[in-house]
Design a protein around this motif. Structure first.
Motif, PDB file in Angstrom:
ATOM      1  N   ILE A  81      -0.646   6.008  -6.863  1.00  0.00           N
ATOM      2  CA  ILE A  81      -1.048   4.599  -6.842  1.00  0.00           C
ATOM      3  C   ILE A  81      -0.706   3.991  -5.493  1.00  0.00           C
ATOM      4  O   ILE A  81      -1.460   3.177  -4.951  1.00  0.00           O
ATOM      5  CB  ILE A  81      -0.351   3.826  -7.986  1.00  0.00           C
ATOM      6  CG1 ILE A  81      -0.754   4.426  -9.332  1.00  0.00           C
ATOM      7  CG2 ILE A  81      -0.681   2.345  -7.913  1.00  0.00           C
ATOM      8  CD1 ILE A  81       0.016   3.852 -10.498  1.00  0.00           C
ATOM      9  N   LEU A  82       0.449   4.353  -4.971  1.00  0.00           N
ATOM     10  CA  LEU A  82       0.864   3.962  -3.628  1.00  0.00           C
ATOM     11  C   LEU A  82       0.998   5.210  -2.762  1.00  0.00           C
ATOM     12  O   LEU A  82       1.338   6.283  -3.265  1.00  0.00           O
ATOM     13  CB  LEU A  82       2.209   3.220  -3.657  1.00  0.00           C
ATOM     14  CG  LEU A  82       2.265   1.873  -4.369  1.00  0.00           C
ATOM     15  CD1 LEU A  82       3.700   1.348  -4.354  1.00  0.00           C
ATOM     16  CD2 LEU A  82       1.334   0.860  -3.714  1.00  0.00           C
ATOM     17  N   LYS A  83       0.745   5.054  -1.481  1.00  0.00           N
ATOM     18  CA  LYS A  83       1.018   6.134  -0.559  1.00  0.00           C
ATOM     19  C   LYS A  83       2.527   6.178  -0.300  1.00  0.00           C
ATOM     20  O   LYS A  83       3.195   5.145  -0.346  1.00  0.00           O
ATOM     21  CB  LYS A  83       0.282   5.905   0.765  1.00  0.00           C
ATOM     22  CG  LYS A  83      -1.225   5.896   0.644  1.00  0.00           C
ATOM     23  CD  LYS A  83      -1.864   5.602   1.995  1.00  0.00           C
ATOM     24  CE  LYS A  83      -3.379   5.536   1.878  1.00  0.00           C
ATOM     25  NZ  LYS A  83      -4.011   5.202   3.192  1.00  0.00           N
ATOM     26  N   THR A 129       0.822  -1.218   0.000  1.00  0.00           N
ATOM     27  CA  THR A 129       0.000   0.000   0.000  1.00  0.00           C
ATOM     28  C   THR A 129       0.848   1.257   0.000  1.00  0.00           C
ATOM     29  O   THR A 129       0.343   2.345  -0.279  1.00  0.00           O
ATOM     30  CB  THR A 129      -0.898   0.023   1.248  1.00  0.00           C
ATOM     31  OG1 THR A 129      -0.075  -0.083   2.428  1.00  0.00           O
ATOM     32  CG2 THR A 129      -1.879  -1.138   1.231  1.00  0.00           C
ATOM     33  N   HIS A 130       2.147   1.121   0.329  1.00  0.00           N
ATOM     34  CA  HIS A 130       3.049   2.263   0.419  1.00  0.00           C
ATOM     35  C   HIS A 130       4.324   1.974  -0.367  1.00  0.00           C
ATOM     36  O   HIS A 130       4.663   0.798  -0.606  1.00  0.00           O
ATOM     37  CB  HIS A 130       3.406   2.559   1.885  1.00  0.00           C
ATOM     38  CG  HIS A 130       2.248   3.029   2.718  1.00  0.00           C
ATOM     39  ND1 HIS A 130       1.167   2.223   3.009  1.00  0.00           N
ATOM     40  CD2 HIS A 130       2.016   4.227   3.336  1.00  0.00           C
ATOM     41  CE1 HIS A 130       0.313   2.896   3.772  1.00  0.00           C
ATOM     42  NE2 HIS A 130       0.793   4.099   3.971  1.00  0.00           N
ATOM     43  N   GLY A 131       5.024   3.024  -0.761  1.00  0.00           N
ATOM     44  CA  GLY A 131       6.259   2.840  -1.508  1.00  0.00           C
ATOM     45  C   GLY A 131       7.177   4.045  -1.403  1.00  0.00           C
ATOM     46  O   GLY A 131       6.836   5.078  -0.819  1.00  0.00           O
ATOM     47  N   ASP A 132       8.349   3.888  -1.974  1.00  0.00           N
ATOM     48  CA  ASP A 132       9.345   4.951  -2.021  1.00  0.00           C
ATOM     49  C   ASP A 132       8.723   6.196  -2.658  1.00  0.00           C
ATOM     50  O   ASP A 132       8.205   6.127  -3.778  1.00  0.00           O
ATOM     51  CB  ASP A 132      10.544   4.481  -2.839  1.00  0.00           C
ATOM     52  CG  ASP A 132      11.708   5.463  -2.825  1.00  0.00           C
ATOM     53  OD1 ASP A 132      11.472   6.665  -2.567  1.00  0.00           O
ATOM     54  OD2 ASP A 132      12.836   5.030  -3.083  1.00  0.00           O
ATOM     55  N   PRO A 133       8.727   7.330  -1.969  1.00  0.00           N
ATOM     56  CA  PRO A 133       8.093   8.536  -2.520  1.00  0.00           C
ATOM     57  C   PRO A 133       8.702   8.998  -3.830  1.00  0.00           C
ATOM     58  O   PRO A 133       8.069   9.777  -4.563  1.00  0.00           O
ATOM     59  CB  PRO A 133       8.286   9.582  -1.416  1.00  0.00           C
ATOM     60  CG  PRO A 133       9.394   9.058  -0.568  1.00  0.00           C
ATOM     61  CD  PRO A 133       9.307   7.569  -0.639  1.00  0.00           C
ATOM     62  N   GLU A 134       9.913   8.524  -4.148  1.00  0.00           N
ATOM     63  CA  GLU A 134      10.542   8.904  -5.410  1.00  0.00           C
ATOM     64  C   GLU A 134      10.112   8.013  -6.570  1.00  0.00           C
ATOM     65  O   GLU A 134      10.355   8.344  -7.725  1.00  0.00           O
ATOM     66  CB  GLU A 134      12.070   8.857  -5.253  1.00  0.00           C
ATOM     67  CG  GLU A 134      12.619   9.834  -4.225  1.00  0.00           C
ATOM     68  CD  GLU A 134      12.269  11.284  -4.562  1.00  0.00           C
ATOM     69  OE1 GLU A 134      12.351  11.655  -5.752  1.00  0.00           O
ATOM     70  OE2 GLU A 134      11.899  12.027  -3.635  1.00  0.00           O
TER      71      GLU A 134
END
Length: 517
Positions: free
Chosen positions: A239-241, A226-231
């Protein structure tokens, strides 16, 4: 008849919390040999049946009393697999705790078994005996026992030595019908893979091995992150937080005493005990961290110091937001902090820290996390300040900005240091001993603070909600900080069991989802 949920848990009870977050109900049974862990669990899960017993001594048939089991979770001790243990001797009984999964599968046949451990669990193999009679892993046979463990749970095993080990641990006669059943395999469909807590909403990079085995004919489902590297493009497109960060776990109201103050001064000012003077290696680590995360950082993390104390007003600023008026007063300046973990250094020049914009690193059972802060103020060019190309005035113990510069020069290795009662060596924009450049503006480091992260901050980083009770048990007895830290370091991040249960046992979550809607 309602199916049971069994948690052979570890640490602070993160698995049970995650399962409750998914299903809306407490687990039915929780098992742990540690009294403090059980009390913390009972405080937060009062409707659960608790067993303070060695997992080997628990009889699954007695626990379940004939009721079906939907989920059995296992978090066997991982310290005798972890790479952090190095080449130390191991405890054969501890390394064999995972055989309990086979015991429960054999006797109660849970629809779904889930197991969590360190990735090195896959190296589980036979032991050798050293010259002092102590067992240690046989490197030439790494992974053999693990493969046999998987085979027993699935299609059957041909390696008699592994079957013998399993039966010995579970006190099963090799010539019995139960042993023959294990030899043929228990028929579970089984998959495993590593998962990171930060990818599912916890502000920690903690990475662990997870196994899912089921016998109900339904597919094994691995939850999507649900989350990923902001870069990364997925996070930039929404798509991901973006990963949650270490910054949101820090309680800015807790004092961060100066490294230049004495223990007596800190005690008098803050009413807390702090070790001073700091060890030589600690000071070197601070200086290296400042070079990387403060002075050479093109985008430092900024927190405002409020009138009521450190972040008393709760204000934080991104660099693209206007800053309020900056003065040189201690109660209203800027802070550029970073966390450091001091037991993981391997070389003299290695920096073991991180930026606050990243998830916190894996939390150990003994607290090694420090918060190190740079108190900085704008470098005014006026009658009350100094130009960058001229000596500063006489250095006194009151002027901490000069102490900072002398300290940094010594530990950067760019100078051999100097006396504190003489003018500081000429400061240039090239050397930048104690200067930070923020959007073209020069700021001087006026003080350096350091403190240990507190258990409440570590539990938050592990993904526990703020209302989780960690400092006292259900009788009101308080835990020491060492016990709290031990429990969080041993715990499973709740976000992962939540995601795994929602993906694989959605029928248990339907009622909870209806209540939410």
């Amino acid at each position: 008849m309602e199916e049971l949920i069994i948690d052979n848990f570890c640490g602070g009870g993160g698995t049970s919390k995650g399962i409750k977050m998914a299903t809306g109900r407490c687990v039915d049974v929780a098992i742990n040999h540690d009294e403090i862990a059980i009390k913390m669990h009972k405080t937060n899960h009062p409707y659960t049946k608790h067993y303070i017993e060695d997992i080997y001594d628990v009889d699954p048939l007695e626990v379940t009393k004939g009721r079906p089991v939907a989920l059995a979770w296992f978090s066997p001790a991982c310290n005798h697999y972890s790479r952090a243990r190095g080449g130390k001797p191991v405890d054969n009984k501890v390394r064999g705790l995972a055989w309990v999964v086979v015991k429960w599968a054999l006797l109660t046949r849970p629809r779904v078994n889930m197991l969590e451990n360190v990735e090195e669990f896959q190296t589980w193999g036979p032991l050798k005996i050293d010259e002092k009679g102590r067992p240690y892993p046989d490197i030439s046979k790494m992974g053999i026992t693990f493969k046999g463990f998987i085979a027993i749970l699935t299609k059957g095993i041909k390696d008699n030595s592994v079957l013998e080990e399993c039966c010995a641990f579970l006190d099963i006669d090799l010539n019995s019908e139960q042993a023959d059943t294990l030899r043929k395999g228990l028929g579970y469909k089984l998959e495993y893979r590593p998962l990171r807590a930060c990818d599912y909403g916890a502000p920690t990079t903690r990475k662990r091995f997870f196994m899912v085995a089921r016998c109900d004919g339904k597919p094994i489902v691995w939850p999507e992150p649900t989350h990923g590297d902001p870069e990364q493009i997925e996070a930039r497109l929404g798509i991901l937080k973006p990963w949650r960060t270490a910054a949101e776990c820090i309680d800015w109201s807790i004092p961060c005493p100066s490294i230049f103050e004495t223990s007596e001064e800190i005690k008098k000012r803050y009413g807390i005990d702090a070790k001073r003077p700091l060890a030589e290696n600690t000071l070197k680590r601070i200086a290296r961290g400042f070079q990387k995360f403060v002075i050479d950082n093109p985008s430092p993390f900024i927190v405002r110091i409020g009138q009521t104390g450190l972040a008393g007003d709760g204000l934080q600023y991104e660099l693209d937001s206007p800053l309020t008026t900056i003065t040189t007063k201690a109660e209203h300046c800027l802070v550029t902090p970073y966390p450091s973990c001091y037991d993981t250094e391997t070389t003299d020049n290695e920096v073991r820290g991180q930026a606050l914009e990243e998830p916190l690193a894996t939390i150990p059972t003994n607290n090694r996390f420090e918060l190190i802060t740079a108190f900085i103020a704008r470098q005014f060019k006026s009658s009350t300040g100094h130009k960058l190309d001229e000596p500063l005035g006489t250095i006194t113990t009151v002027d901490k900005s000069n102490l900072v510069m002398a300290f940094l020069m010594k530990y950067y290795g760019s100078d051999i240091g100097q006396r504190l009662d003489e003018p500081l060596h000429t400061i240039t924009t090239k050397d930048r001993f104690g200067l930070v450049i923020i959007k073209g503006e020069y700021y001087r480091i006026v003080d350096i603070g350091i403190r240990m992260l507190q258990p409440s901050e570590l539990f938050k980083a592990q993904g526990f909600p703020g209302d989780y009770i960690i400092d006292r048990d259900y009788t009101g007895k308080r835990y020491p900080k060492t016990a709290q830290t031990h429990n969080v370091g041993n715990s499973v991040s709740p976000v992962l069991p939540k995601a795994l249960v929602e993906a694989n046992l959605p029928e248990l979550c339907e009622e909870n989802l209806r209540e939410v809607i």
